[in-house]
Design an enzyme around this catalytic site. Structure first.
Site, PDB file in Angstrom:
ATOM      1  N   GLU A 293       0.883  -1.178   0.000  1.00 18.30           N
ATOM      2  CA  GLU A 293       0.000   0.000   0.000  1.00 18.30           C
ATOM      3  C   GLU A 293       0.909   1.213   0.000  1.00 18.30           C
ATOM      4  O   GLU A 293       1.798   1.337   0.844  1.00 18.30           O
ATOM      5  CB  GLU A 293      -0.917  -0.017   1.225  1.00 18.30           C
ATOM      6  N   CYS A 327      -2.245   8.212   4.743  1.00 17.66           N
ATOM      7  CA  CYS A 327      -2.293   7.837   3.325  1.00 17.66           C
ATOM      8  C   CYS A 327      -3.634   8.230   2.719  1.00 17.66           C
ATOM      9  O   CYS A 327      -3.730   8.487   1.520  1.00 17.66           O
ATOM     10  CB  CYS A 327      -2.088   6.339   3.162  1.00 17.66           C
TER      11      CYS A 327
END
Length: 542
Positions: A293, A327
């Site tokens: 990720e 994020c």
């Protein structure tokens, strides 16, 4: 191997404590904060059953008070990384063969230690080392890591419980074996929960791991290792190493026993690692699992039917909680012209009301960005926005690193939907807003989709169901986590599995069964009870 034989405790989301004035948890975490702040920690490498101190150290400083020395962490040499691989492979001999319920018990104990006696030490270490206010620490280093562990145990039992059909002639069963070799976990500074989950989820499934935490997360990384040790994770199952990232990665990827990587971090780093794995592919015993990720350029889109107060609140929280260093943080927004004046008024008022400073003062909503490199990058883009004719800073725009790396929450309004801060990932408290004509809603949705190479999170605010449906369709590839009438941050384990595609990663959904399936290699066993004794089939006649 399924739940029919063993029942595990039900997976429940850990309740979030309030830390309101006068609560016992508030007093406890502040006392723990002061105690830890005044200690001098010494963070060794954890290799097998040894704490390795190389005497080549780097110092640890809180981002909000960078002159204060919290202690040191030790840097690995190549031989230390080779030793950690050897220790992991040795530990694998027993760990991989341990019954799954025994592995589950170890990690369920770790969850209860974090939820209970280690809770405030985890929170305080995250507040100090990563400059998170108490709420951001609580939902991360206490609740989310506990949720990851509890739900992963539940998902593991589901995986083992799903078996193929059998009949009276043959018994079919599937073993979910750990990968043949070791898993390399690389974790970021911004979430203590991610730092714990990436090595632990692979280990839960019977794997052994080499874990490289972020240099900017050393305090909470040490506490996590202490928890794993106290919970009974055997020596060598999770090995923690720090040092030159390129040397560590090159050494790990050179091993023929490298079986997979569990990564959260920068897109460029992940792509470079992928390329190195490809270059080494002929050396490996098995095809490595690559799970990552990476970055995001996450959006909030408002339809003219949206509630302005809901939109402004979503921007204030989604863009500026933890200084925009999630994020999933909102960093580009698209506002209809008819609503913008009201949204702007509320958003500017909210941002001006933010208090900024040390997380020890719980009145502060905003704390420091993680390090000087991040500070300097953000300052550069803010300064450029002050000069550019197609950009206007409507609130914020100041910064100061004399004591800590403090960047004011900054809102930029641009007339260019492809302005640099609409496209570039900044990873800080800067959000850019583009105001579109109300009758260009659908056209603007396509702009949202085509603007970014990332596809992590995004949100649409609309009271019009047709408009929400249209956005859901057009933006289907723009965000792995898509929110309707909510901010684009705050995924909860067990409820919103997290991950994105495009340049945001492999979308293997942390906090779900899908992620755990990447850390096992299934073996089908067919056992025939009465084997055939004649090769002939009926169609052949006599």
């Amino acid at each position: 191997m399924g739940k029919g034989f063993f029942h595990v405790p039900p997976a429940e989301n850990e309740p979030i404590k309030s830390y309101a004035p006068g609560t016992p948890e508030r007093e406890e975490v502040l006392l723990t904060y002061k105690d830890l702040y005044n200690q001098k920690v010494d963070v060794p490498l954890y290799i097998g059953d040894k704490e390795v101190r190389t005497n080549n150290t780097s110092s640890i400083h809180p981002p909000h008070d960078h002159q204060h020395n919290l202690g040191v962490y030790h840097l690995a040499e190549k031989k230390n990384i080779e030793d950690s691989i050897e220790a992991a492979l040795e530990a694998r001999k027993e760990w991989a063969n341990l019954p799954w319920e025994q592995r589950a018990a170890v990690f369920l104990k770790a969850a209860e230690l974090i939820a209970g006696p280690y809770r405030q030490k985890m929170n305080a270490a995250t507040m100090i080392g990563q400059s998170k206010n108490i709420f951001q620490a609580e939902i991360d280093s206490a609740c989310e890591i506990v949720d990851f562990i509890r739900f992963n145990v539940e998902y593991m039992t589901q995986i083992y419980d799903e078996q193929p059909e059998s009949d009276s002639s043959a018994w079919n069963r599937v073993e979910h074996r750990p990968l043949e070799g070791f898993v390399y976990a690389i974790t970021p500074f911004n979430f203590t929960a991610i730092a714990g989950n990436l090595p632990a989820s692979a280990a839960l499934m019977g794997n052994v791991t080499i874990w490289k935490p972020s240099d900017s997360q050393m305090l909470s990384a040490k506490v996590l290792m202490n928890v794993f040790q106290e919970a009974g994770v055997p020596a060598g199952v999770i090995n923690m190493v720090m040092g030159d990232p390129e040397m560590i990665t090159d050494t790990v990827l050179a091993s023929p026993d490298f079986a997979g990587i569990h990564f959260t971090g920068s897109t460029t780093v992940f792509k470079n690692i992928w390329a190195k794995i490809g270059a080494n592919i002929h050396n490996y015993k098995t095809y490595p699992r690559i799970v990552g990720e990476t970055g995001g350029k996450d959006f909030i889109m408002a339809h003219p039917s949206a509630n302005p107060k809901e939109v402004s609140t979503a921007i204030a929280r989604g863009a500026f909680e933890f200084q925009g260093q999630k994020c999933s943080a909102a960093s580009r927004c698209y506002m209809p012209k008819s609503l913008w004046p009201e949204i702007k008024e509320q958003l500017v008022a909210d941002v001006k009301s933010f208090k900024m400073g040390s997380p020890e003062n719980m009145e502060n909503f905003i704390n420091a960005v993680i390090h000087e490199g991040s500070f300097d990058k953000l300052a550069k883009y803010i300064d450029q926005a002050k000069k550019d004719k197609d950009a206007e800073i409507i609130v914020g725009g100041n910064y100061d690193k004399s004591k800590g790396y403090f960047v004011e929450p900054t809102v930029i309004v641009t007339t260019d939907p492809k302005y640099t801060t609409m496209e570039t990932e900044l990873f800080g408290p800067v959000v850019t807003i583009y105001v579109y004509e109300d009758d260009k809603y659908e056209e603007t949705l396509h702009v949202v989709d085509n603007t970014s190479a990332y596809a992590l999170t995004g949100a649409i605010f609309s009271k019009d169901r047709y408009a929400a449906s249209l956005a859901t369709d057009i933006l289907q590839n723009a965000a792995g986590n898509f929110y309707i009438n909510d901010k684009c941050t705050g995924a909860v384990v067990g409820r919103q599995p997290f991950g994105g595609a495009r340049n945001s990663g492999t979308n293997d959904k942390a906090g779900s069964k899908l992620n755990l399936l990447r850390w096992v290699s299934p073996r089908l066993i067919k056992e025939t009870f009465v084997p055939a004794t004649d090769y002939r089939y009926p169609f052949m006649g006599e």
